[in-house]
Design a protein around this motif. Structure first.
Motif, PDB file in Angstrom:
ATOM      1  N   GLU A 184       1.085  -1.252   0.048  1.00 36.01           N
ATOM      2  CA  GLU A 184      -0.115  -0.017   0.089  1.00 36.01           C
ATOM      3  C   GLU A 184       0.905   1.219   0.045  1.00 36.01           C
ATOM      4  O   GLU A 184       0.560   2.246  -0.818  1.00 36.01           O
ATOM      5  N   VAL A 185       1.804   1.351   0.756  1.00 39.09           N
ATOM      6  CA  VAL A 185       2.725   2.634   0.898  1.00 39.09           C
ATOM      7  C   VAL A 185       3.538   2.617  -0.401  1.00 39.09           C
ATOM      8  O   VAL A 185       3.377   3.658  -1.157  1.00 39.09           O
ATOM      9  N   HIS A 186       3.974   1.599  -1.011  1.00 39.07           N
ATOM     10  CA  HIS A 186       4.896   1.671  -2.217  1.00 39.07           C
ATOM     11  C   HIS A 186       3.862   2.264  -3.385  1.00 39.07           C
ATOM     12  O   HIS A 186       4.131   3.147  -4.155  1.00 39.07           O
ATOM     13  N   ALA A 187       2.519   1.839  -3.470  1.00 43.15           N
ATOM     14  CA  ALA A 187       1.582   2.342  -4.442  1.00 43.15           C
ATOM     15  C   ALA A 187       1.354   3.802  -4.237  1.00 43.15           C
ATOM     16  O   ALA A 187       1.236   4.481  -5.223  1.00 43.15           O
ATOM     17  N   MET A 188       1.190   4.134  -3.182  1.00 40.93           N
ATOM     18  CA  MET A 188       0.921   5.672  -2.659  1.00 40.93           C
ATOM     19  C   MET A 188       2.041   6.342  -3.105  1.00 40.93           C
ATOM     20  O   MET A 188       1.922   7.484  -3.816  1.00 40.93           O
ATOM     21  N   MET A 189       3.264   5.922  -3.051  1.00 45.98           N
ATOM     22  CA  MET A 189       4.440   6.586  -3.443  1.00 45.98           C
ATOM     23  C   MET A 189       4.617   6.785  -4.568  1.00 45.98           C
ATOM     24  O   MET A 189       5.035   8.022  -5.499  1.00 45.98           O
ATOM     25  N   ASN A 190       4.177   5.626  -5.584  1.00 47.41           N
ATOM     26  CA  ASN A 190       4.556   5.870  -6.960  1.00 47.41           C
ATOM     27  C   ASN A 190       3.274   6.672  -7.653  1.00 47.41           C
ATOM     28  O   ASN A 190       3.607   7.352  -8.610  1.00 47.41           O
ATOM     29  N   ARG A 191       2.143   6.760  -6.976  1.00 54.06           N
ATOM     30  CA  ARG A 191       1.130   7.829  -7.464  1.00 54.06           C
ATOM     31  C   ARG A 191       1.518   9.340  -7.172  1.00 54.06           C
ATOM     32  O   ARG A 191       1.562  10.074  -8.075  1.00 54.06           O
ATOM     33  N   TRP A 192       2.261   9.451  -6.133  1.00 50.63           N
ATOM     34  CA  TRP A 192       2.981  10.931  -6.056  1.00 50.63           C
ATOM     35  C   TRP A 192       4.136  11.255  -6.994  1.00 50.63           C
ATOM     36  O   TRP A 192       4.287  12.109  -7.505  1.00 50.63           O
TER      37      TRP A 192
END
Length: 549
Positions: A184-192
């Motif tokens: 979840e954190v990695h996906a959020m980082m990629n969206r930023w």
């Protein structure tokens, strides 16, 4: 010396913005994104390349935004996601990248993941956080203390279990042993990253590998594996700047984090030089005198250890620390000279310099007499806890005046109008009363101001590779008042000399250096273009002399 693979951020200068205190555009007393956008031309004029943006995500603001309830929305007091995207684009148009503050050791207790976790032990999000059964006496599982004071465990009556919070009770720790948390954190980082940001500043990143039952919070056994996995899943292939906040780091640790071959981070913030003025028993709440010899030894250690493989971050202050000129300089008679010296020293070391908002005009610590005038949760919690333990009000306030986090959080002083031009309303925190004499407008109007000294230093990094890639050799290591060194790179030698005192000094120059002459790149008194048998140094005098083959 091993040649570094050159990165765009090696020659960059980062400017930290604490949004709540930077500039208020709508008159509600709280700094906002529109206020930041309105000052981008000022930052371009200063010459910086990146803005480290302290958290602007949605948050109940228990810890001024470091308690995030939604990573992909913006706190209403700061603006909207449309304004965030506008900031990214308008900054990019001025060749400025945005470095987002990434807070993933913990969330807010209002984050949807935690709200779900509270619904029961069988909820899919329960294991996103760290839960333990009570001790046999019904109390917390162990005696771990929160960094903000009190127990690091909070009781959930509905389930009869405790959850871990290393900081505020409203900042439950994420469970990084759960692969779903990582995903979840990695996906959020990629969206930023897809929005075009320049990278991340990673809050207390050395705590995510914690071994809770052993009470090993920093540098747990899986820490470097977790950061490597994050690198490969997100920013690793994108040529971004990443800097980790690592209060626990030694030089050996920093090499593990920042060696490019390990694929973890670009660099870390270490705090050994900051803690030189902290009392060994009482920490930041009781200061000890600044000793240049100890300070120099720490800088030398880090400059030397990371010389060939790692990379240093260079800073004197940030949103958690006192103002640089108040801590390391002389905020009275020699405020301007000492602020310029600190700037020269920082920008002439090897690493990436960070400027904290207001540092470029020599803003000073605040000194309020009552605890009610302060806003920082850490200061408030420790004040209550230590007063209850018998510490006097005056003793506690002395500690807060010296090292409290609100020193850096008073509003930026833009001009001499009411509230320093920060807001047309009532500021969320009082402005430092000295704003009429210390402000940006006045600094812009004075050709020899601290501000223009910073602007020149930032420009010099773009012109002289020796400032970026030159090796480092300390000089006058035993001198109690002089901080000096050499930098060498491809035929250029840079000599930097700083008199870190309010004394007039006579400095004897070693024979090999006595005949040196060259170009004085910067100074805070009259320029010096040559050396001699001895130098008469003025109080807080600082200069950098370039000698070319």
């Amino acid at each position: 010396m091993k040649a570094f693979e050159r990165k765009w951020w090696h020659s960059a200068v980062v400017y930290q913005i604490y949004p709540r205190s930077f500039m208020d555009a709508n008159g509600d007393g709280i700094g906002d994104l529109a206020g930041i956008i309105s000052k981008l031309d000022y930052l371009r004029q200063l010459g910086i390349n990146l803005i480290w943006l302290s958290p602007v995500y949605r948050s109940p603001m228990d810890d001024n935004g470091y308690d995030i309830s939604d990573y992909e929305d913006i706190a209403a007091e700061f603006g909207t996601m449309a304004e965030m995207e506008q900031l990214i684009e308008e900054a990019k148009a001025r060749d400025i990248h945005i470095l987002m503050d990434l807070v993933v050791n913990h969330t807010s207790d209002e984050h949807p993941w935690f709200l779900e976790a509270l619904k029961g032990k069988d909820n899919p999000y329960r294991d996103f956080y760290i839960w333990r059964k009570p001790a046999p006496d019904g109390g917390p599982p162990n005696d771990f203390r929160s960094y903000f004071g009190g127990s690091g465990w909070a009781f959930d009556e509905a389930s009869g279990e405790y959850y871990l919070h290393q900081f505020s009770v409203r900042q439950p720790d994420l469970n990084w042993e759960n692969p779903r948390v990582q995903e979840e954190v990695h996906a959020m980082m990629n969206r930023w990253l897809d929005r075009g940001i320049g990278g991340f500043r990673m809050d207390v990143i050395d705590l995510i590998g914690k071994e809770v039952d052993k009470q090993i919070m920093a540098k747990g056994k899986n820490l470097h594996l977790l950061i490597h996995q994050m690198n490969r899943a997100t920013y690793g292939a994108r040529d971004k700047l990443t800097v980790g906040e690592t209060w626990s780091a030694t030089p050996e640790d920093a090499l593990l984090y920042s060696d490019p071959e390990r694929q973890e981070l670009s660099m870390v913030f270490q705090f050994e030089h900051i803690k030189q003025t902290w009392d060994e028993k009482h920490g930041k709440w009781r200061s000890r005198p600044f000793e240049l010899s100890r300070f120099k030894a720490v800088i030398d250690k880090w400059q030397t250890a990371l010389a060939d493989r790692g990379w240093n971050s260079l800073f004197w202050s940030n949103h958690d620390l006192p103002r640089a000129v108040s801590k390391f300089g002389d905020e009275g008679e020699y405020r301007e000279a000492s602020a310029k010296l600190l700037a020269t020293a920082l920008h002439c070391l090897k690493g990436t310099p960070y400027i904290y908002q207001g540092e470029e005009i020599g803003m000073t610590n605040v000194r309020w007499s009552t605890i009610e005038e302060y806003r920082d949760i850490e200061s408030l919690n420790f004040y209550r806890e230590r007063i209850a333990a018998g510490i006097t009000h005056d003793e506690m306030m002395t500690g807060i005046h010296a090292n409290g986090r609100d020193n850096a959080r008073s509003p930026v002083q833009w001009d001499d109008s009411p509230h320093a031009g920060f807001t047309t309303g009532t500021p969320w925190m009082a402005v430092n009363p000295n704003y009429r004499s210390i402000n940006v407008a006045r600094a812009l109007a004075e050709p020899d101001s601290i501000l223009w000294h910073y602007q020149k230093l930032v420009a010099l990094r773009k012109l002289y590779p020796v400032l970026v890639y030159g090796d480092y050799q300390m000089l006058f290591a035993e001198h109690p008042q002089v901080f000096a060194w050499l930098r060498r790179y491809e035929g250029d030698t840079l000599l930097v000399i700083n008199n870190v005192s309010r004394e007039h000094l006579t400095l004897d120059i070693p024979e090999p250096l006595q005949a040196w002459h060259g170009e004085c790149l910067i100074s805070n008194y009259a320029p010096r273009d040559q050396l001699a048998v001895s130098l008469e140094l003025q109080p807080w005098e600082s200069f950098a002399l370039l000698i070319r083959e």
